[in-house]
Each structure stands twice: as C-alpha cells, then as structure tokens.
Scaffold this active site. Structure first.
Site, PDB file in Angstrom:
ATOM      1  N   GLU A 221     -16.227  19.628  36.899  1.00 24.42           N
ATOM      2  CA  GLU A 221     -16.216  20.194  35.551  1.00 24.42           C
ATOM      3  C   GLU A 221     -16.390  19.075  34.519  1.00 24.42           C
ATOM      4  OE1 GLU A 221     -12.411  21.939  34.775  1.00 24.42           O
ATOM      5  OE2 GLU A 221     -12.757  22.156  32.622  1.00 24.42           O
TER       6      GLU A 221
ATOM      7  N   ASP B  84     -10.266  20.927  36.246  1.00 24.83           N
ATOM      8  CA  ASP B  84      -8.957  20.583  35.704  1.00 24.83           C
ATOM      9  C   ASP B  84      -7.923  21.616  36.151  1.00 24.83           C
ATOM     10  OD1 ASP B  84     -10.079  18.482  34.425  1.00 24.83           O
ATOM     11  OD2 ASP B  84     -10.180  19.447  32.447  1.00 24.83           O
TER      12      ASP B  84
ATOM     13  N   ASP C  28      -8.644  26.717  31.621  1.00 23.17           N
ATOM     14  CA  ASP C  28     -10.101  26.599  31.588  1.00 23.17           C
ATOM     15  C   ASP C  28     -10.658  26.221  32.959  1.00 23.17           C
ATOM     16  OD1 ASP C  28     -10.640  27.373  29.078  1.00 23.17           O
ATOM     17  OD2 ASP C  28     -10.755  25.344  28.213  1.00 23.17           O
TER      18      ASP C  28
END
Ligand code: 0RA
Length: 639
Positions: A430, A503, A507
């Site tokens: 990401e 993470d 999100d």
C-alpha cells in the site's frame, strides 16, 4: 441355548462387528477427512444428514442439535425412528446394525427412499466408531428403545425403557479424544451448515443450541418455507436486483429431481451455487454444465424471438448471460458420483441432459409470462456483451502497446532476479512510500515489490470495461502473469506467493479487502491454489533495556509489558508501514524465517460472498461498522 451361551454369542458377534469399525478407528481420515476440526464437525453433519434423509423421505419436520456442556452433541429428530426389529441375517436389531456395521446405513436397499440423500454419507456407524461413547434412543412401535456403545462396541443391548406414541431418533455422542486432536465445536460453522440444509429442504425446521457456556447460551432456528428461493433472496440481500420475482423451477424423473432458483442483480459477478443431495458441489459438475447450457440457450432464443437480438449481432455468450446472476441449483438423486480434488464435482454424465431438458422449457415459460423481468435480463446480457467487446479491444490495444515496448511488465514493479516462480514472491504494498521501504528491505533475489497507489477499484461495483482500463489493475494482472477469468491460467503464475502488505488500520483493511475482492472475483484460482497471503506487520515496538520486542496486537503488547514488571518498557506504536525503517520491516514482516503470513483460504464461498458484500456493497453504514470491528483481524477470511 443357556443364558450364558447367549451372552457369549453376543460378545462374539460384537467382536466381528468391531473388526469393521476398527478399520475406521485405524484410519479415521479416510472416513471423515481428518482428525482435526474438519473431521470433528463431519461427525455432526453425518448424524444430521441421516435425519435430513428422513425429512426428504417426507417423515421428519424438526431436527434439534445441541452442543452439550460435557463436550457431547445431541441430535434429535421426529422421523420414523431407526427400525428396532431383529434382522435375522445379522442376528441383531436394525438399530445395532445401523450403528455398528459400515455402510449399513443404506436404508436396507433404498425402498421407501426415492431419492435419499445421505447416500453419499459414510454412515452413523463411523460416528459411533469415533466416539468415546454414543447413546441412541428410538421412539417406534409404541415404545422407547435405548442402547449404549463405547468406541463403537455395544455395551448394552437394545432395551425397551418405556412407552410412547411418538416416533423419532435421538443420537447423543462424545467424540473420542484418543482420535481427535481438536475437540471444540464451532457454533458458527455448524450454524452455517444447518442454515444451508434448511434452505435446501423447504419447510424443514432445524435448530441449534449451545449449552457449553452458561454465560453465553446461544440458539438459532432455521426454517425457510421458500427453500432455495429464500436462499437466493438471502444471497442477493445486500444487492440491488433487476427482477420482481425469483425464478423457480423444478423437474423430476424416477430416480432424480432438480430444483433451480434464479435472480439477477445489477452487479457484474455471477454466483451459482450447486448442490447434490444437500452437499455443496464446489467444483461443479454435470448439473452445472447442464444449467449453464440451458440458460445460455434459452435467453438467446428468447432475445431472438422478440427481436431484441438481431442476426447480425451474433449471440450472447455464457459470460454475458451470467453477469449479475445469482442462482442455486439443487439436485437430489440416487447414487451420485463425486469426483475432483475435493470430491465435490458431480460426475454422473446423464444429469447434464436431465437438468437441461427441465430448465429449457420452464425458463422459457417464465420469460414468456414475465415480460418485464425478461426484458431486464436480456438488456443486462446485451450490455454485458457490448462491454465485453469494448474491453477486449482495450486489452488488445494494451497488449499491442506492450509488445511495442518490448517489456510487458509494469514500470513500478521491482522484480526479483530468480526466475523460478515456485521460489518467488511478490509483495503488494500500500502506497509509494511503504513501497520504497519494502524495496530497500527485501531480498531482491526472490522478492518482488509492486507498490499500489491508494485504493484500487472496487470490482463489485465496476464492470469489466472499467476494471481492465484501471492502471493499478493492469499492473497487477501483468505482474502476476496468470491472466483473469475465462483466460486464467495458473501455469503463467510468475510468483507462488502474492503477499498483501497494508497498514494495520482501517484504510489498510479496506485496501486489503478491495484486493481480495479482486482476486476472489477475477482470479479465484490463485486463492484455491493457496498463492494469496496477508502479511502481518507489528503494531508495537517495545524497548526494554537494550532489548527490542515487537507486538502484533494490543493483547500481545500488554502481555509483554506485564511480563516485564521489573523494568520499564518503552512503547512505540507504528501508525503505518512507512514508520518502520527497512531493517525493521525486514525482520518483522518480510524475512521468511521470522515473519508471520496468513494464507487466504476461502472455503466457503457463501460466507465469503456475504463478507465481501457487507464490505463492498452499497450499504455504507454496515460496511463501516464491519471494517471497524475487523480492522485488526484478517483471520475472518479463514472460515
Ligand atoms: C434405517 C432405516 C430407516 C431409517 C433409518 C435407518 C434412520 C436413521 C437415522 C439416524 C438418525 N435419525 C434416523 N432416522 C431414521 C427407514 C425406516 C423405515 O423404513 O421405517
């Protein structure tokens, strides 16, 4: 014979019987799949299957399953009761034969069972063999009869213990700890299966009760008057449908019956669940082939006859008519043959024609009688067909461009140097900055890095046209090398591990789910092969004196802090991958010797689909709650 001799003869017979069940105890895996959690749950399903057979034969309306505090399970049904009479051939009661002889559950030749299920089953004798003890109680012929077994052997005779006007069977058993390494039943797993059984047998009531924890009693009752029609409504419950009515059809012949329920939604994905004798045939087979053929043919014929599809347009493909389709196909038959890797593909070749000849005329009739629904279905397929040719052109353009550029791999990919895919892995990371750290951290010989910018497209909401023109997705497809959907080819895989690294926040959980949705819908083969993994970066770094310890969740962090009551621990919380330096990233999340990967394993597509829909559907509120509840817990995928 004198009484003593009778006893002796009884014992002798029990011993020969035990020879049969001894084989089961020696190789339990051959009969119930494993001695782990799966096999343990199989015991419950096996007993319930027998009760469901009674329901299919029209004699049973209620089944009660109870998880008892002592670790046993009780299954009660109001069927006819296992026959209690003597079987001269075996010199035993039928109850004892059913419980102690392998494959004796075959309902004595099948008379009275036109299309019994359970024929797939290994029989309740296997459950008996693998139980520390089992008690059976039968209501039949005006009396209650009871018998007890230990590790498969009868320890009492079948006794009449009272009078009753009712019929039915109670089987209570405790799995043998000498056999099973896992002894804890999972409520949700059993509930899921019982719910499915209730959908597949309209009107049958099945309840499940958990009495193990007095502080947390649970109970569910499943009963669906609409059967598989309700099942399809449930599968579509988080989606927007394009039909007023669920299409339902049923056909029969002497030794088989087929039921189909169909409802289209406005999405782009097809979900067809097929069952044979209440068993989920994950790998499809002849009933699925027959159903697909009938659907394609009937919709094409209807579209042509109404002038919706002109000769010059050619015909709608199978993929076109399945876009947005949710369907359940349930076949009940004698002697199904199960094939395939997991024995969940229906082999019997004649079933293709049987399903096809039943679906063709009845589906056609539905379309004639419901012109509004029919028009929506045909229009959806026409749109799909147009989008597909546009997408094909776009893909060919991409392919030609990449040939011109002579390298088809995406520019952002930092590839590894080893070329043997079985040794190689790719990290899907990401964000560009974490991607940068990962590039520095990795072992470039076998680890490739593909940074993904932000949120990738939600493929549940976007059609193939938009999906294929998304740059992130194009990069993903070319890097992985397998192509997608109809053109998927596992032998093209460039890595045997694709590791999602996001993470450890909301999100990150969202991005992970978007990626998993993409894999699930476009490359399910990668998940089936076990090539998809989720990395687990630590949440905390604790410094105690000169020592550094990583903690992967809050519980672990508090434990480590507590264990160090003497010294003071300094706690650093990582807000994202970007806060770790390359060395930290390597030692916690990327080094094969120290990292902890979760393999993504979607066994139950129904449950997984509901999860994906909760996350991906239009219902923003339920999505937010779900993500918040599960942000730190990716294990929910491992159903
Ligand atoms: C053998 C024959 C028949 C029914 C059953 C077994 C039977 C087994 C189980 C196991 C749990 N519940 C059950 N209910 C029935 C046929 C009985 C008849 O023909 O009357």
């Amino acid at each position: 014979m004198e009484e003593k001799d009778i006893e002796k003869a009884y014992d002798a017979k029990s011993i020969t019987v035990l020879d049969g069940l001894e084989a089961v105890r020696k190789r339990p895996g051959m009969y119930v799949g494993s001695t782990g959690s799966r096999g343990l749950h199989h015991l419950v399903y096996e007993v319930v299957d027998n009760s469901v057979d009674e329901a299919m034969a029209g004699h049973c309306n209620h089944i009660y399953v109870t998880l008892e505090a002592e670790g046993s399970v009780t299954v009660i049904d109001d069927g006819r009761g296992i026959p209690v009479g003597n079987m001269p051939r075996f010199k035993k009661s039928a109850v004892e034969v059913v419980l102690t002889m392998l494959h004796a559950g075959g309902k004595f030749g099948g008379a009275g069972y036109k299309v019994a299920g359970g024929l797939h089953g290994v029989g309740v004798s296997v459950v008996n063999a693998l139980s520390e003890w089992l008690e059976v109680e039968v209501g039949r012929d005006g009396a209650v009869h009871s018998q007890r077994f230990e590790r498969g052997a009868a320890v009492t005779k079948l006794d009449r213990i009272g009078k009753t006007g009712k019929t039915g069977t109670i089987i209570k058993f405790k799995p043998d700890p000498e056999i099973f390494e896992e002894l804890e039943f999972k409520y949700d797993t059993i509930a899921q299966r019982l719910r499915e059984m209730a959908y597949l047998n309209a009107g049958l009531e099945i309840s499940l009760e958990d009495k193990r924890d007095e502080h947390n009693p649970r109970k569910d009752t499943f009963r669906y008057k609409g059967g598989i029609q309700d099942f399809v409504r449930f599968l579509n419950s988080t989606k927007e449908t394009i039909q007023k009515k669920v299409i339902y059809l049923k056909g029969q012949r002497e030794d088989a019956e087929v039921e189909v329920a169909i409802q289209y939604n406005n999405g782009f994905i097809d979900n067809i669940f097929t069952f044979t004798n209440n068993i989920n045939t994950h790998e499809g087979g002849s009933h699925l082939v027959g159903f697909k053929a009938a659907l394609t043919r009937t919709i094409n014929e209807y579209a042509k006859s109404r002038g919706l599809l002109k000769d010059k347009d050619g015909s709608l493909s199978g993929d076109d008519v399945r876009e947005g389709l949710t369907a359940v196909v349930s076949v009940k038959m004698r002697e199904p043959q199960f094939e395939g890797q997991t024995k969940t593909r229906l082999g019997n070749p004649d079933i293709k024609g049987f399903v096809e000849t039943n679906v063709n005329p009845r589906l056609s009739e539905f379309l004639e009688e419901n012109p509004g629904d029919a028009k929506n279905i045909v229009n959806k397929a026409l749109t799909a067909s147009r989008a597909r040719s546009a997408a094909k052109q776009a893909r060919e353009l991409v392919r030609r461009q990449s040939i011109l550029e002579s390298s088809s791999l995406p520019g952002k990919l930092a590839d590894c140097s080893i070329k043997d895919p079985s040794l190689c892995e790719i990290y899907l990371v990401e964000g560009d900055s974490a991607g940068g750290s990962a590039k520095q951290a990795r072992d470039r010989s076998f680890q490739a890095i593909l940074p993904l910018r932000g949120k990738i497209l939600n493929v549940e909401k976007a059609g193939p046209g938009r999906v294929f023109s998304s740059q992130e997705i194009q990069a993903l497809i070319t890097a992985l090398g397998t192509n997608v959907r109809d053109e998927f080819d596992i032998s093209g895989a460039r890595y045997h591990k694709a590791i999602i690294m996001t993470d450890a926040d909301v999100d990150g959980a969202h991005i992970r789910t978007l990626l998993l949705t993409f894999f699930y819908r476009y490359m399910p083969g990668l998940i089936e092969e076990g090539f998809i993994y989720v990395a687990q970066p630590p949440l905390y770094r604790l410094t105690i004196g000169k020592k550094h310890i990583y903690a992967y969740d809050d519980a672990e962090m508090s434990r480590v802090v507590k264990e160090n009551d003497g010294k003071k621990a300094q706690v650093q919380r990582f807000k994202g991958l970007g806060e770790m330096n390359p060395e930290q990233l390597w030692e916690t999340t990327m080094d094969p010797a120290r990292r902890n990967l979760l393999q993504v394993n979607i066994e139950d597509a129904v449950a997984a689909d509901m999860i994906f829909n909760t996350l991906m559907g239009n219902d923003v509120e339920s999505r937010r709650t779900f993500i918040q509840e599960h942000a730190a817990d990716v294990r929910f995928l491992d159903i």
